[in-house]
Write an enzyme that holds these catalytic residues in place. Structure first.
Site, PDB file in Angstrom:
ATOM      1  N   CYS A 115       0.813  -1.227   0.000  1.00 26.90           N
ATOM      2  CA  CYS A 115       0.000   0.000   0.000  1.00 26.90           C
ATOM      3  C   CYS A 115       0.844   1.273   0.000  1.00 26.90           C
ATOM      4  CB  CYS A 115      -0.948   0.011   1.186  1.00 26.90           C
ATOM      5  SG  CYS A 115      -2.115  -1.348   1.154  1.00 26.90           S
ATOM      6  N   HIS A 251      -3.211   7.636   1.700  1.00 24.80           N
ATOM      7  CA  HIS A 251      -3.560   6.306   1.181  1.00 24.80           C
ATOM      8  C   HIS A 251      -4.974   5.991   1.643  1.00 24.80           C
ATOM      9  CE1 HIS A 251      -3.792   2.100   0.504  1.00 24.80           C
ATOM     10  NE2 HIS A 251      -3.571   1.751   1.754  1.00 24.80           N
ATOM     11  N   ASN A 281      -9.838   0.060  -0.661  1.00 21.02           N
ATOM     12  CA  ASN A 281      -8.376   0.136  -0.622  1.00 21.02           C
ATOM     13  C   ASN A 281      -7.809  -0.497  -1.896  1.00 21.02           C
ATOM     14  OD1 ASN A 281      -5.663  -0.130  -0.108  1.00 21.02           O
ATOM     15  ND2 ASN A 281      -5.913  -0.913   1.968  1.00 21.02           N
TER      16      ASN A 281
HETATM   17  N1  ACO Z   1     -18.568  -7.965   8.582  1.00 24.94           N
HETATM   18  C1  ACO Z   1     -19.074  -8.224   9.801  1.00 24.94           C
HETATM   19  N2  ACO Z   1     -18.316  -8.573  10.845  1.00 24.94           N
HETATM   20  C2  ACO Z   1     -16.992  -8.657  10.652  1.00 24.94           C
HETATM   21  C3  ACO Z   1     -16.393  -8.386   9.403  1.00 24.94           C
HETATM   22  C4  ACO Z   1     -17.244  -8.033   8.348  1.00 24.94           C
HETATM   23  N3  ACO Z   1     -16.778  -7.758   7.115  1.00 24.94           N
HETATM   24  N4  ACO Z   1     -15.062  -8.537   9.519  1.00 24.94           N
HETATM   25  C5  ACO Z   1     -14.814  -8.877  10.802  1.00 24.94           C
HETATM   26  N5  ACO Z   1     -15.986  -8.966  11.479  1.00 24.94           N
HETATM   27  C6  ACO Z   1     -16.191  -9.326  12.878  1.00 24.94           C
HETATM   28  C7  ACO Z   1     -15.086 -10.181  13.425  1.00 24.94           C
HETATM   29  O1  ACO Z   1     -15.284 -11.547  13.088  1.00 24.94           O
HETATM   30  C8  ACO Z   1     -15.209  -9.930  14.893  1.00 24.94           C
HETATM   31  O2  ACO Z   1     -16.279 -10.710  15.376  1.00 24.94           O
HETATM   32  P1  ACO Z   1     -16.171 -11.420  16.823  1.00 24.94           P
HETATM   33  O3  ACO Z   1     -16.056 -10.277  17.796  1.00 24.94           O
HETATM   34  O4  ACO Z   1     -17.457 -12.176  16.899  1.00 24.94           O
HETATM   35  O5  ACO Z   1     -14.954 -12.263  16.757  1.00 24.94           O
HETATM   36  C9  ACO Z   1     -15.651  -8.480  14.978  1.00 24.94           C
HETATM   37  O6  ACO Z   1     -16.165  -8.148  13.680  1.00 24.94           O
HETATM   38  C10 ACO Z   1     -14.520  -7.529  15.328  1.00 24.94           C
HETATM   39  O7  ACO Z   1     -13.383  -7.879  14.548  1.00 24.94           O
HETATM   40  P2  ACO Z   1     -12.118  -6.977  14.509  1.00 24.94           P
HETATM   41  O8  ACO Z   1     -11.160  -7.517  13.502  1.00 24.94           O
HETATM   42  O9  ACO Z   1     -11.604  -6.761  15.905  1.00 24.94           O
HETATM   43  O10 ACO Z   1     -12.766  -5.635  13.973  1.00 24.94           O
HETATM   44  P3  ACO Z   1     -12.172  -4.199  13.936  1.00 24.94           P
HETATM   45  O11 ACO Z   1     -13.008  -3.269  14.695  1.00 24.94           O
HETATM   46  O12 ACO Z   1     -10.699  -4.208  14.213  1.00 24.94           O
HETATM   47  O13 ACO Z   1     -12.367  -3.824  12.380  1.00 24.94           O
HETATM   48  C11 ACO Z   1     -11.028  -3.739  10.391  1.00 24.94           C
HETATM   49  C12 ACO Z   1     -11.771  -4.627  11.390  1.00 24.94           C
HETATM   50  C13 ACO Z   1     -12.049  -2.869   9.664  1.00 24.94           C
HETATM   51  C14 ACO Z   1     -10.311  -4.611   9.393  1.00 24.94           C
HETATM   52  C15 ACO Z   1     -10.041  -2.853  11.180  1.00 24.94           C
HETATM   53  O14 ACO Z   1      -9.241  -3.642  12.008  1.00 24.94           O
HETATM   54  C16 ACO Z   1      -9.164  -2.056  10.278  1.00 24.94           C
HETATM   55  O15 ACO Z   1      -9.591  -1.165   9.630  1.00 24.94           O
HETATM   56  N6  ACO Z   1      -7.864  -2.342  10.284  1.00 24.94           N
HETATM   57  C17 ACO Z   1      -6.930  -1.682   9.413  1.00 24.94           C
HETATM   58  C18 ACO Z   1      -6.629  -2.636   8.368  1.00 24.94           C
HETATM   59  C19 ACO Z   1      -6.466  -2.039   7.014  1.00 24.94           C
HETATM   60  O16 ACO Z   1      -7.016  -1.024   6.640  1.00 24.94           O
HETATM   61  N7  ACO Z   1      -5.707  -2.760   6.252  1.00 24.94           N
HETATM   62  C20 ACO Z   1      -5.489  -2.416   4.902  1.00 24.94           C
HETATM   63  C21 ACO Z   1      -4.117  -2.719   4.494  1.00 24.94           C
HETATM   64  S1  ACO Z   1      -2.971  -1.831   5.407  1.00 24.94           S
HETATM   65  C22 ACO Z   1      -3.281  -0.298   5.053  1.00 24.94           C
HETATM   66  O17 ACO Z   1      -3.578  -0.058   3.912  1.00 24.94           O
HETATM   67  C23 ACO Z   1      -3.203   0.649   6.112  1.00 24.94           C
END
Ligand code: ACO
Length: 324
Positions: A115, A251, A281
């Site tokens: 990224c 980004h 993304n």
């Molecule tokens: N729909 C519904 N529920 C979901 C989904 C979905 N698409 N994905 C995960 N969940 C659930 C999980 O299973 C979990 O359930 P549980 O509590 O029953 O186990 C719950 O939601 C919480 O999961 P987390 O992973 O803790 O959710 P979080 O609040 O961290 O959000 C996310 C997830 C959106 C991916 C967040 O962590 C994030 O934005 N991280 C940054 C990652 C990113 O942007 N990466 C891109 C590449 S790197 C970059 O470009 C910066």
């Protein structure tokens, strides 16, 4: 003191025709538009057609950047393409773009920093232009990122999309301090964090392409800190105050990361370019796509001071400050 500096002459972008909405995804995995929009700000993403390669997307973006710059392909002597999803293991996808644009000379190669790839490519091109190795570059970011997604993993498949963007960058002599051009870069990696965001396959490991695996909350935690430190580094190096920045072109990973960084840097919301809702993304393509969008709709104008940042797999991260 006058100097040789790299100047952005034109921006370009391309998004494939097919759109996959959050509602479409909710029919494929257990998720919802509400969950995706609330956690990421993403509403839809674009998906390349089956017969479209990363080089096809990159070539479309390159053509639009060349047209905006008023530069003929024959004037390009350097192509640097940032991608994580190359057409083939080799040759470099940039060489396919070179051929598709009908460019016979110069050099073309790929840069891999996921990224953050576009900012790494921009820093590489800028260094090569300023030292006189080349004169006019196409710096591109292009991805068919959806091809490395596990469509049964709702934690990752909702985040990414396909697309391409880029700029024409030209070395100009006798540039004065306040003139146009790239002012500073800061690029960094931390290989000890590689497993937090990676693909579980590869040429020399499994012999397969593999799929994206991510510990999302860990990535999120590091993103705001790393991005903020990179931004502070380019501002410190140039002596530019955050209040002088006209536009923030981050980004486009996630609206919550954008908001977190803007808040930490005390950047006004009205200065933040966000396109994440429309294409998710797109990895290395997201910064040039956002830049192209805001230049095309007239928000970013020649002479504006633009601050950009990225963070991605590796971990890799960086920031660039430029005057358009
Ligand atoms: N729909 C519904 N529920 C979901 C989904 C979905 N698409 N994905 C995960 N969940 C659930 C999980 O299973 C979990 O359930 P549980 O509590 O029953 O186990 C719950 O939601 C919480 O999961 P987390 O992973 O803790 O959710 P979080 O609040 O961290 O959000 C996310 C997830 C959106 C991916 C967040 O962590 C994030 O934005 N991280 C940054 C990652 C990113 O942007 N990466 C891109 C590449 S790197 C970059 O470009 C910066």
């Amino acid at each position: 003191m006058s100097q040789r500096r790299s100047v952005v002459l034109g921006t370009g972008g391309y998004l494939p025709e097919r759109v996959l909405t959050n509602e479409d995804l909710a029919r494929m995995v257990e998720t919802s538009d509400e969950w995706i929009a609330a956690r990421t700000g993403i509403r839809q993403r674009h998906i390349a057609a089956e017969d479209q390669l990363t080089s096809d997307l990159a070539t479309r973006a390159a053509e639009s950047a060349l047209a905006a710059a008023g530069v003929e392909p024959s004037a390009i002597d350097l192509i640097i393409l940032a991608t994580t999803t190359p057409d083939r293991t080799f040759p470099a996808t940039a060489t396919a773009v070179q051929a598709k644009l009908g460019i016979a000379g110069g050099a073309a190669f790929d840069v891999q920093a996921v990224c953050s790839g576009f900012l790494f490519a921009l820093a590489t091109a800028d260094s090569m232009l300023r030292t006189g190795l080349f004169d006019t570059a196409l710096v591109l970011g292009a991805e068919t990122f959806t091809r490395i997604l596990d469509w049964s993993d709702r934690g990752t498949c909702v985040l990414f999309g396909d697309g391409a963007g880029g700029v024409v960058l030209q070395a100009q002599e006798d540039v004065q301090a306040g003139d146009r051009g790239i002012l500073a870069h800061h690029i960094r990696t931390d290989g000890t964090k590689g497993d937090l965001l990676h693909v579980d396959g590869g040429v020399s490991s499994t012999g397969t392409i593999g799929h994206v695996r991510m510990q999302g909350n860990q990535v999120f935690r590091h993103a705001v800190t790393n991005i903020s430190s990179a931004v502070e580094a380019v501002l410190g190096e140039t002596g530019v105050g955050i209040e002088e920045v006209d536009w923030f072109v981050p980004h486009q990973a996630n609206q919550r990361i954008l908001d977190g960084v803007a808040k930490r840097l005390k950047l006004k919301e009205s200065k933040v370019i966000s396109t994440v809702a429309g294409h998710g993304n797109t990895s290395a393509a997201s910064i040039p796509l956002a830049l192209w969008t805001a230049v095309s709709d007239g928000r970013i104008k020649p002479g504006d001071l633009v601050l950009s940042e990225a963070m991605g797999g590796g971990f890799s991260w960086g920031a660039t400050l430029l005057r358009l």
